[in-house]
Design an enzyme around this catalytic site. Structure first.
Site, PDB file in Angstrom:
ATOM      1  N   CYS A 100     -16.679  18.206  60.340  1.00 33.95           N
ATOM      2  CA  CYS A 100     -17.801  17.315  60.668  1.00 33.95           C
ATOM      3  C   CYS A 100     -18.889  18.182  61.282  1.00 33.95           C
ATOM      4  O   CYS A 100     -18.672  19.364  61.555  1.00 33.95           O
ATOM      5  CB  CYS A 100     -17.335  16.205  61.617  1.00 33.95           C
ATOM      6  SG  CYS A 100     -17.381  16.643  63.360  1.00 33.95           S
TER       7      CYS A 100
ATOM      8  N   CYS B 261     -11.843  24.552  61.883  1.00 31.43           N
ATOM      9  CA  CYS B 261     -11.364  23.649  62.947  1.00 31.43           C
ATOM     10  C   CYS B 261     -10.189  22.828  62.421  1.00 31.43           C
ATOM     11  O   CYS B 261      -9.949  22.790  61.218  1.00 31.43           O
ATOM     12  CB  CYS B 261     -12.507  22.745  63.391  1.00 31.43           C
ATOM     13  SG  CYS B 261     -12.907  21.475  62.175  1.00 31.43           S
TER      14      CYS B 261
ATOM     15  N   CYS C  12      -8.002  15.371  64.166  1.00 25.72           N
ATOM     16  CA  CYS C  12      -9.275  15.095  64.835  1.00 25.72           C
ATOM     17  C   CYS C  12      -9.838  13.734  64.424  1.00 25.72           C
ATOM     18  O   CYS C  12     -10.080  13.490  63.237  1.00 25.72           O
ATOM     19  CB  CYS C  12     -10.290  16.187  64.528  1.00 25.72           C
ATOM     20  SG  CYS C  12     -11.860  15.837  65.327  1.00 25.72           S
TER      21      CYS C  12
ATOM     22  N   ARG D 118     -16.049  23.870  80.959  1.00 27.37           N
ATOM     23  CA  ARG D 118     -14.826  24.059  80.169  1.00 27.37           C
ATOM     24  C   ARG D 118     -14.313  25.489  80.319  1.00 27.37           C
ATOM     25  O   ARG D 118     -14.792  26.265  81.136  1.00 27.37           O
ATOM     26  CB  ARG D 118     -15.129  23.760  78.693  1.00 27.37           C
ATOM     27  CG  ARG D 118     -15.719  22.373  78.428  1.00 27.37           C
ATOM     28  CD  ARG D 118     -14.654  21.328  78.480  1.00 27.37           C
ATOM     29  NE  ARG D 118     -15.124  20.029  78.034  1.00 27.37           N
ATOM     30  CZ  ARG D 118     -15.037  19.569  76.784  1.00 27.37           C
ATOM     31  NH1 ARG D 118     -14.542  20.320  75.817  1.00 27.37           N
ATOM     32  NH2 ARG D 118     -15.454  18.351  76.488  1.00 27.37           N
TER      33      ARG D 118
ATOM     34  N   ARG E  55      -4.721  20.375  75.649  1.00 31.72           N
ATOM     35  CA  ARG E  55      -5.414  21.677  75.597  1.00 31.72           C
ATOM     36  C   ARG E  55      -5.254  22.438  76.903  1.00 31.72           C
ATOM     37  O   ARG E  55      -5.527  21.913  77.978  1.00 31.72           O
ATOM     38  CB  ARG E  55      -6.898  21.420  75.328  1.00 31.72           C
ATOM     39  CG  ARG E  55      -7.731  22.658  75.158  1.00 31.72           C
ATOM     40  CD  ARG E  55      -9.198  22.310  74.945  1.00 31.72           C
ATOM     41  NE  ARG E  55      -9.477  21.740  73.643  1.00 31.72           N
ATOM     42  CZ  ARG E  55     -10.640  21.155  73.315  1.00 31.72           C
ATOM     43  NH1 ARG E  55     -11.615  21.080  74.191  1.00 31.72           N
ATOM     44  NH2 ARG E  55     -10.822  20.655  72.109  1.00 31.72           N
TER      45      ARG E  55
ATOM     46  N   LYS F 107     -20.352  24.771  78.827  1.00 28.89           N
ATOM     47  CA  LYS F 107     -19.539  25.925  78.420  1.00 28.89           C
ATOM     48  C   LYS F 107     -20.181  27.244  78.844  1.00 28.89           C
ATOM     49  O   LYS F 107     -21.375  27.447  78.643  1.00 28.89           O
ATOM     50  CB  LYS F 107     -19.360  25.899  76.905  1.00 28.89           C
ATOM     51  CG  LYS F 107     -18.651  24.630  76.442  1.00 28.89           C
ATOM     52  CD  LYS F 107     -18.489  24.574  74.947  1.00 28.89           C
ATOM     53  CE  LYS F 107     -17.605  23.391  74.560  1.00 28.89           C
ATOM     54  NZ  LYS F 107     -17.445  23.288  73.103  1.00 28.89           N
TER      55      LYS F 107
ATOM     56  N   CYS G  55     -17.263  22.842  65.763  1.00 25.94           N
ATOM     57  CA  CYS G  55     -16.265  23.391  66.679  1.00 25.94           C
ATOM     58  C   CYS G  55     -15.886  24.853  66.429  1.00 25.94           C
ATOM     59  O   CYS G  55     -15.279  25.460  67.307  1.00 25.94           O
ATOM     60  CB  CYS G  55     -15.012  22.528  66.671  1.00 25.94           C
ATOM     61  SG  CYS G  55     -15.289  20.934  67.457  1.00 25.94           S
TER      62      CYS G  55
ATOM     63  N   LYS H 203     -20.164  17.911  78.488  1.00 29.91           N
ATOM     64  CA  LYS H 203     -19.440  19.176  78.632  1.00 29.91           C
ATOM     65  C   LYS H 203     -20.391  20.340  78.900  1.00 29.91           C
ATOM     66  O   LYS H 203     -21.575  20.285  78.543  1.00 29.91           O
ATOM     67  CB  LYS H 203     -18.614  19.453  77.382  1.00 29.91           C
ATOM     68  CG  LYS H 203     -19.438  19.538  76.111  1.00 29.91           C
ATOM     69  CD  LYS H 203     -18.600  19.849  74.884  1.00 29.91           C
ATOM     70  CE  LYS H 203     -18.005  18.627  74.248  1.00 29.91           C
ATOM     71  NZ  LYS H 203     -17.430  18.852  72.908  1.00 29.91           N
TER      72      LYS H 203
END
Ligand code: SRM
Ligand code: SF4
Length: 607
Positions: free
Chosen positions: A514, A469, A475, A158, A89, A250, A518, A248
């Site tokens: 899931c 996603c 994934c 991120r 990424r 953001k 995302c 994480k």
């Protein structure tokens, strides 16, 4: 709570109950020698994957160890193990990429990846299908373009999001872009490990020095976009410390009338307040996050909460204070409860502001009262204000690929080679092609047409406002399909809307494989979240503006019944909607119980 106490070896009293055990990842970070682990050793080994410890650390370097899930069953049948491959990424603050950088990434996808690129929901670009033996060349190749993967993943700040629309002579947007890049630079990990492992310890060099070293040949970029957020390593992490953040983090910047980055979904949203044509300050919104786990009520999606207002000049210091507060108070025992949203939820906004004041050194002003009113997609043709134009191209689910007669990747490459536009990625997985002359307009459209790429003006509004996603096949957390399922679901939904005379309705559909969320599915008019194989949880009641959560309509809806399940609601919406009311607004006005009651009686029992 009465805690069991015991005496430590140095005579201090430890309270075992008060200090829950840290999660395993905390230990991995602490013992990682500033993110090195044994990644370099393993890279040299003739194996197709990394051990668990390095798998965790690799995330900080911008890559995930995955497996080809499509191949899993057949390989098992043949007695073979996983087919390991890596997702890589790029972290691209504000989504800005030069033509040369894009072309180089496009080449890398052919050289090492699966010949697709994926524009992400946070303005990043991902490669899929990289083998371990190509990982170093891929990451080095990305760095040679002056882009980076450092900190694109992992327990750090991120990619910083910001509205990408170019609007020359607009101080506000320029300032937001600049602040996004400064924030990215400020929070980039300092560890020298990245350069040691992927760039052979070389300090960043001018591109010309890389030329010829890293296949495929890369062209010289014009002014670097995002490259400056690559920080030369020292190993000292002045903001994060030795164990980095609990999870994480953001950051995103938005304007009240342009929330195209979904500011309420950010751990830290900076909502700009404009006075006299300049940013006077920002409301700090803290605690947005989408992830949850089915059946675990301790986990939930949450919208960011207004905490305080800071002058524009203090934005970076204020962001650092929030990050440090998270570093010190985030949950390091349970990674499912580790995001800052749980701190905000447990403390409430008032206590959060009081504690934050300690980090800021002053009590900040209360947040100003301001509503988010717009969520422009920035698609189609727009004047930039400097005689040039930009063209917003819709990229279905962000996947840049050639697929049969629709050759989007070739079209983009042709356009970029020919017009050398700057590319700006949006938070909706789309791309803006910038700095175009007016005489390029018809040529660009012709190229798209020749490659079978449908232009935004011919795409239905729900599809334009939708995202999915990657889910299966790449994934590792996916329970169900998303990117490969949404186009078919939208076909059915659009046919239904058409039959009801609702085809001009603006509604967003966001689908994930899931509950991790995302593509931010819990804010949209319709959210579709993978539950079990081909069954999904269906949500309704959010809206495009992204300032409201939706609610669960029905659990365990088979994929091929999603449109039909929504039909009675859409029918009633058509008959009862008020002026200016969207489908999400309508469901919200009705509330969860009345909306669910519109489903056939026997169906509500599953909720
Ligand atoms: Fe995400 C994990 C893909 C944006 C919440 N996300 C993952 C991983 C890395 C799976 C994994 O951990 O093994 C996915 C890789 C799939 C693949 O094959 O590529 C993945 N996330 C994505 C992307 C590519 C989705 C997309 O279609 O664009 C987005 C990359 C953005 C980027 O460029 O940085 C992406 N992920 C998001 C967002 C949206 C956002 O940030 O605005 C969210 C919701 C906001 C949030 O963070 O809460 C999001 N991803 C998660 C979570 C849930 C985290 C949580 O604390 O609840 C996970 C799981 C985890 O971290 O354990 C996750
Ligand atoms: Fe994977 Fe779930 Fe994120 Fe989709 S939402 S990419 S399935 S983690």
């Amino acid at each position: 709570m009465s805690g069991e106490t015991r005496h430590g070896t140095n005579g201090t009293v430890e309270n075992a109950a008060k200090k829950p055990a840290r999660s395993a990842v905390e230990g991995i970070k602490e013992n990682s020698r500033a993110l090195r682990g044994t990644i370099a050793d393993e890279l040299d080994k003739d194996s197709d994957h990394f051990i668990e410890q390095n798998k965790q650390l690799l995330k900080f370097h911008g890559t995930y160890q995955q497996e080809d899930r499509d191949a899993r069953k057949a390989r098992r049948g043949e007695g073979l193990g996983k087919h390991y491959m890596f997702m890589v990424r790029c972290k691209i603050p504000g989504g800005r990429v030069t033509a040369e950088q894009y072309l180089a990434l496009n080449d890398l996808a052919d050289a090492y990846g699966n010949s697709t690129l994926r524009f992400t929901s946070r303005q990043g670009i991902q490669f899929h299908g990289i083998l371990k033996s190509h990982l170093k060349d891929t990451i080095a190749g990305i760095n040679a373009t002056l882009l980076t993967t450092l900190g694109a993943c992992g327990d750090v700040s991120r990619n910083v999001m910001c509205c990408p629309a170019p609007s020359r002579h607009d101080r506000v947007r320029d300032e937001m872009q600049t602040t996004a890049r400064r924030l990215a630079l400020h929070f980039a990990p300092r560890s020298a490990a990245y350069h040691e492992i992927w760039l052979n310890g070389q300090p960043l060099a001018p591109l010309s020095e890389h030329h010829g070293k890293t296949p495929p040949p890369l062209t010289q970029p014009s002014p670097p976009q995002g490259g400056e957020d690559r920080v030369r390593g020292t190993d000292e992490e002045p903001i994060y410390g030795k164990v980095y953040l609990p999870r994480k983090f953001k950051i995103g910047l938005a304007l009240p009338d342009d929330n195209c980055i979904d500011v309420y979904a950010q751990d830290l949203g900076l909502l700009a307040l404009v006075e006299n044509g300049a940013i006077a300050g920002y409301n700090l919104l803290v605690g947005g996050g989408m992830g949850m786990t089915h059946g675990n009520a301790n986990t939930f999606p949450m919208l960011a909460v207004p905490i305080c207002h800071v002058p524009a000049a203090d934005a970076i210091d204020a962001a650092e204070a929030v990050v440090k507060l998270f570093r010190d108070h985030g949950n390091r025992a349970d990674r499912k409860r580790a995001r800052i949203k749980y701190v905000v939820h447990e403390w409430g906004a008032e206590k959060f502001r009081d504690v934050l004041a300690g980090y800021l050194g002053i009590m900040p002003e209360p947040a100003r009262s301001v509503a988010v009113t717009g969520f422009p997609l920035h698609l189609g043709w727009h004047p930039q204000g400097d005689g040039k134009w930009y063209y917003g191209l819709s990229v279905e689910n962000g996947r840049v690929k050639d697929d049969g007669s629709v050759r989007l990747r070739s079209a983009l490459r042709t356009i970029v080679e020919r017009f050398r536009p700057e590319l700006r990625l949006t938070g909706m997985q789309d791309v803006l092609l910038c700095n175009l002359d007016s005489n390029s307009l018809p040529v660009l459209e012709k190229i798209l047409d020749e490659h079978g790429v449908v232009r935004p003006e011919s795409i239905g509004l729900p599809r334009l406002h939708s995202m999915a996603c990657p889910a299966i096949p790449t994934c590792g957390l996916a329970i169900s399909e998303a990117e490969r399922a949404l186009p078919g679901i939208l076909d059915e939904l659009e046919a239904l809307l058409h039959s009801l005379g609702l085809e001009r309705e603006t509604l967003g559909v966001r689908m994930t494989g899931c509950p991790n969320g995302c593509v931010r599915p819990y804010q949209s008019d319709i959210g579709i979240v993978g539950r079990s194989g081909d069954k999904y949880v269906l949500y309704v009641g959010g809206r495009i503006q992204g300032d409201r959560m939706n609610f669960q309509l029905k659990d365990l809806v088979p994929r091929d019944e999603i449109a039909t399940t929504l039909e009675p609601l859409l029918r009633r919406f058509r008959d009862e909607k008020r002026a200016g009311e969207s489908f999400g607004d309508y469901c919200h006005r009705l509330g969860a119980d009345r909306t669910r009651a519109l489903l056939p009686a026997h169906e509500t029992s599953t909720i």
